[in-house]
Design a protein around this motif. Sequence first.
Motif, PDB file in Angstrom:
ATOM      1  N   LEU A 144      30.945 -48.442  63.342  1.00 14.49           N
ATOM      2  CA  LEU A 144      30.797 -48.443  61.960  1.00 14.49           C
ATOM      3  C   LEU A 144      31.862 -48.079  61.326  1.00 14.49           C
ATOM      4  O   LEU A 144      31.913 -46.587  61.628  1.00 14.49           O
ATOM      5  N   ALA A 145      32.523 -48.446  60.418  1.00 13.64           N
ATOM      6  CA  ALA A 145      33.708 -48.099  59.803  1.00 13.64           C
ATOM      7  C   ALA A 145      33.524 -47.835  58.199  1.00 13.64           C
ATOM      8  O   ALA A 145      33.294 -48.735  57.460  1.00 13.64           O
ATOM      9  N   THR A 146      33.632 -46.727  57.664  1.00 14.31           N
ATOM     10  CA  THR A 146      33.757 -46.164  56.251  1.00 14.31           C
ATOM     11  C   THR A 146      34.928 -45.461  55.913  1.00 14.31           C
ATOM     12  O   THR A 146      35.216 -45.418  54.666  1.00 14.31           O
ATOM     13  N   ARG A 147      35.640 -44.804  56.977  1.00 14.95           N
ATOM     14  CA  ARG A 147      36.863 -43.985  56.589  1.00 14.95           C
ATOM     15  C   ARG A 147      37.990 -44.381  57.396  1.00 14.95           C
ATOM     16  O   ARG A 147      38.170 -44.505  58.374  1.00 14.95           O
ATOM     17  N   PRO A 148      38.817 -45.032  56.534  1.00 18.87           N
ATOM     18  CA  PRO A 148      40.164 -45.761  57.041  1.00 18.87           C
ATOM     19  C   PRO A 148      40.944 -44.714  58.160  1.00 18.87           C
ATOM     20  O   PRO A 148      41.470 -45.160  59.069  1.00 18.87           O
ATOM     21  N   GLN A 149      41.171 -43.519  57.516  1.00 19.01           N
ATOM     22  CA  GLN A 149      42.161 -42.607  58.167  1.00 19.01           C
ATOM     23  C   GLN A 149      41.685 -42.167  59.437  1.00 19.01           C
ATOM     24  O   GLN A 149      42.381 -42.057  60.175  1.00 19.01           O
ATOM     25  N   SER A 150      40.321 -41.869  59.557  1.00 21.24           N
ATOM     26  CA  SER A 150      39.546 -41.346  60.681  1.00 21.24           C
ATOM     27  C   SER A 150      39.420 -42.400  61.568  1.00 21.24           C
ATOM     28  O   SER A 150      39.573 -42.507  62.800  1.00 21.24           O
ATOM     29  N   LEU A 151      39.295 -43.622  61.115  1.00 23.76           N
ATOM     30  CA  LEU A 151      39.207 -45.073  61.826  1.00 23.76           C
ATOM     31  C   LEU A 151      40.496 -45.269  62.748  1.00 23.76           C
ATOM     32  O   LEU A 151      40.612 -45.564  63.886  1.00 23.76           O
ATOM     33  N   ARG A 152      41.592 -44.870  61.882  1.00 18.66           N
ATOM     34  CA  ARG A 152      43.106 -45.130  62.571  1.00 18.66           C
ATOM     35  C   ARG A 152      43.218 -44.237  64.001  1.00 18.66           C
ATOM     36  O   ARG A 152      43.384 -44.590  65.024  1.00 18.66           O
ATOM     37  N   LEU A 153      42.580 -42.952  63.839  1.00 20.49           N
ATOM     38  CA  LEU A 153      42.851 -41.900  64.824  1.00 20.49           C
ATOM     39  C   LEU A 153      41.728 -42.617  66.092  1.00 20.49           C
ATOM     40  O   LEU A 153      42.155 -42.274  67.214  1.00 20.49           O
ATOM     41  N   CYS A 154      40.587 -42.983  65.822  1.00 22.12           N
ATOM     42  CA  CYS A 154      39.589 -43.424  66.441  1.00 22.12           C
ATOM     43  C   CYS A 154      40.249 -44.454  67.432  1.00 22.12           C
ATOM     44  O   CYS A 154      40.375 -44.663  68.543  1.00 22.12           O
ATOM     45  N   LEU A 155      40.771 -45.572  66.755  1.00 22.86           N
ATOM     46  CA  LEU A 155      41.683 -46.790  67.312  1.00 22.86           C
ATOM     47  C   LEU A 155      42.610 -46.338  68.148  1.00 22.86           C
ATOM     48  O   LEU A 155      42.823 -46.888  69.348  1.00 22.86           O
ATOM     49  N   ARG A 156      43.385 -45.406  67.636  1.00 26.76           N
ATOM     50  CA  ARG A 156      44.346 -45.061  68.437  1.00 26.76           C
ATOM     51  C   ARG A 156      44.062 -44.343  69.785  1.00 26.76           C
ATOM     52  O   ARG A 156      44.599 -44.536  70.757  1.00 26.76           O
ATOM     53  N   SER A 157      42.865 -43.635  69.929  1.00 25.58           N
ATOM     54  CA  SER A 157      42.559 -42.936  71.201  1.00 25.58           C
ATOM     55  C   SER A 157      41.842 -44.262  71.827  1.00 25.58           C
ATOM     56  O   SER A 157      42.242 -44.189  73.115  1.00 25.58           O
ATOM     57  N   LEU A 158      41.533 -45.253  71.370  1.00 29.86           N
ATOM     58  CA  LEU A 158      40.953 -46.507  72.222  1.00 29.86           C
ATOM     59  C   LEU A 158      42.171 -47.106  72.768  1.00 29.86           C
ATOM     60  O   LEU A 158      42.095 -47.713  73.912  1.00 29.86           O
ATOM     61  N   GLU A 159      43.188 -47.146  71.891  1.00 31.07           N
ATOM     62  CA  GLU A 159      44.393 -47.784  72.387  1.00 31.07           C
ATOM     63  C   GLU A 159      44.971 -47.129  73.928  1.00 31.07           C
ATOM     64  O   GLU A 159      45.528 -47.388  74.794  1.00 31.07           O
ATOM     65  N   ILE A 169      36.064 -54.333  71.148  1.00 24.21           N
ATOM     66  CA  ILE A 169      35.897 -53.446  70.285  1.00 24.21           C
ATOM     67  C   ILE A 169      35.388 -54.339  68.935  1.00 24.21           C
ATOM     68  O   ILE A 169      36.251 -54.786  68.444  1.00 24.21           O
ATOM     69  N   LEU A 170      34.387 -53.926  68.536  1.00 23.28           N
ATOM     70  CA  LEU A 170      33.744 -54.394  67.277  1.00 23.28           C
ATOM     71  C   LEU A 170      33.766 -53.387  66.191  1.00 23.28           C
ATOM     72  O   LEU A 170      32.915 -52.398  66.352  1.00 23.28           O
ATOM     73  N   VAL A 171      34.550 -53.503  65.119  1.00 25.63           N
ATOM     74  CA  VAL A 171      34.600 -52.716  63.952  1.00 25.63           C
ATOM     75  C   VAL A 171      33.515 -53.362  62.713  1.00 25.63           C
ATOM     76  O   VAL A 171      33.999 -54.567  62.590  1.00 25.63           O
ATOM     77  N   VAL A 172      32.656 -52.451  62.534  1.00 28.48           N
ATOM     78  CA  VAL A 172      31.724 -53.173  61.613  1.00 28.48           C
ATOM     79  C   VAL A 172      31.893 -52.478  60.402  1.00 28.48           C
ATOM     80  O   VAL A 172      31.732 -51.448  59.790  1.00 28.48           O
ATOM     81  N   LEU A 173      32.232 -53.562  59.278  1.00 29.10           N
ATOM     82  CA  LEU A 173      32.326 -53.065  57.932  1.00 29.10           C
ATOM     83  C   LEU A 173      31.023 -53.412  57.194  1.00 29.10           C
ATOM     84  O   LEU A 173      30.529 -54.432  57.187  1.00 29.10           O
ATOM     85  N   ASN A 174      30.280 -52.388  56.905  1.00 30.92           N
ATOM     86  CA  ASN A 174      29.058 -52.577  56.048  1.00 30.92           C
ATOM     87  C   ASN A 174      29.093 -52.748  54.570  1.00 30.92           C
ATOM     88  O   ASN A 174      29.146 -51.907  53.706  1.00 30.92           O
ATOM     89  N   GLY A 175      29.874 -54.081  54.504  1.00 33.48           N
ATOM     90  CA  GLY A 175      30.109 -54.243  52.983  1.00 33.48           C
ATOM     91  C   GLY A 175      31.521 -54.605  52.980  1.00 33.48           C
ATOM     92  O   GLY A 175      32.369 -54.654  53.995  1.00 33.48           O
TER      93      GLY A 175
END
Length: 322
Positions: free
Chosen positions: A9-24, A33-39
């Motif tokens: 669940l994604a609400t913080r773009p900069q943190s999301l970048r770091l998370c996805l970088r670690s998954l890379e 990998i499903l990134v869910v935008l709640n809105g």
Amino acid sequence: MIDASAIILATRPQSLRLCLRSLELASPKPTEILVVLNGNDDDCAAAAGEFAAALPGLAVLRGAPRSLGGARNAALARARGSWLCFLDDDVTVPPEYFAVFAEKRRSHPEAAAIGGPNLTPPGSPLFERCVGHVLGSLIAAGRRGRRYAGYAQDTWTDDGGLILCNLCLSADGLHFDEDLVRNEENLLLQQLFRAGRKALHAPALFVLHERRSTLRAFARQCFLSGQGRAEMTRKLPGTLTLTHLLPLAPAFGLLAAPVFPAVFMPCLAAYGALALVNAVWLSIRHKEPPSAVWWLAWLMPAGHIGYAAGLVAGFLSRRGAH
């Protein structure tokens, strides 16, 4: 790749970048990998889009704003993996994360849920490190501190030892309650336990989790946790234990001390001394500078009072009622 879907669940773009970088950098990777935008969150969508080439299994799911459980259920309807690995957007995983998960699946086939600790990232600012120390403290957090400090070895656990920022669940029949403000995973796990399923805490399956950066944000985190606990108790009576009620004691003492000072002022003084001793001990144990004692001493009562206020709010509200 392993047969699992990572859900964020994604609400913080900069943190999301770091998370996805670690998954890379993870090897192996989940099948999707499903990134869910709640809105409507264009910033998070753009951040996820930066990893489209590096993570071919990445998909962004948009939808109308809903509860956390509702947003996760939207991802369940799309996920293809036989296991679902839930991560927060402000966590990063070590490269071997999914290899460890696969090994735990093989060695514990009876597990319906597998999770581990969420640790404070190295190099975090002092205040955030102090938040992590308090969350993992036996005195401040009780058994729930195992979510942060971890067990010494693989341990079968109840919902107190697991948290949804680092939790892998068998997809079979999975569904989150959509009424709760928080604690949707705790309610789900309790339902699994009543159906005879088991949950494993594996200390090797850890993530690094950003901590709250202000006292107000930390107190709000504890408030929402208390509110979620009350709401899930109304859904599933019998899941509330004495340890969940202990934070009510200092909050009640603060309210009662002006009326009955002879009784409650000594109790509050003893609690304050305990908070200070715990702060000194945590500072020494984690090799923090002396200035950490100030924050550690305040964080414990702030967390207890915030949690207690959330419990009361949750029991008084109509959310989570049948």
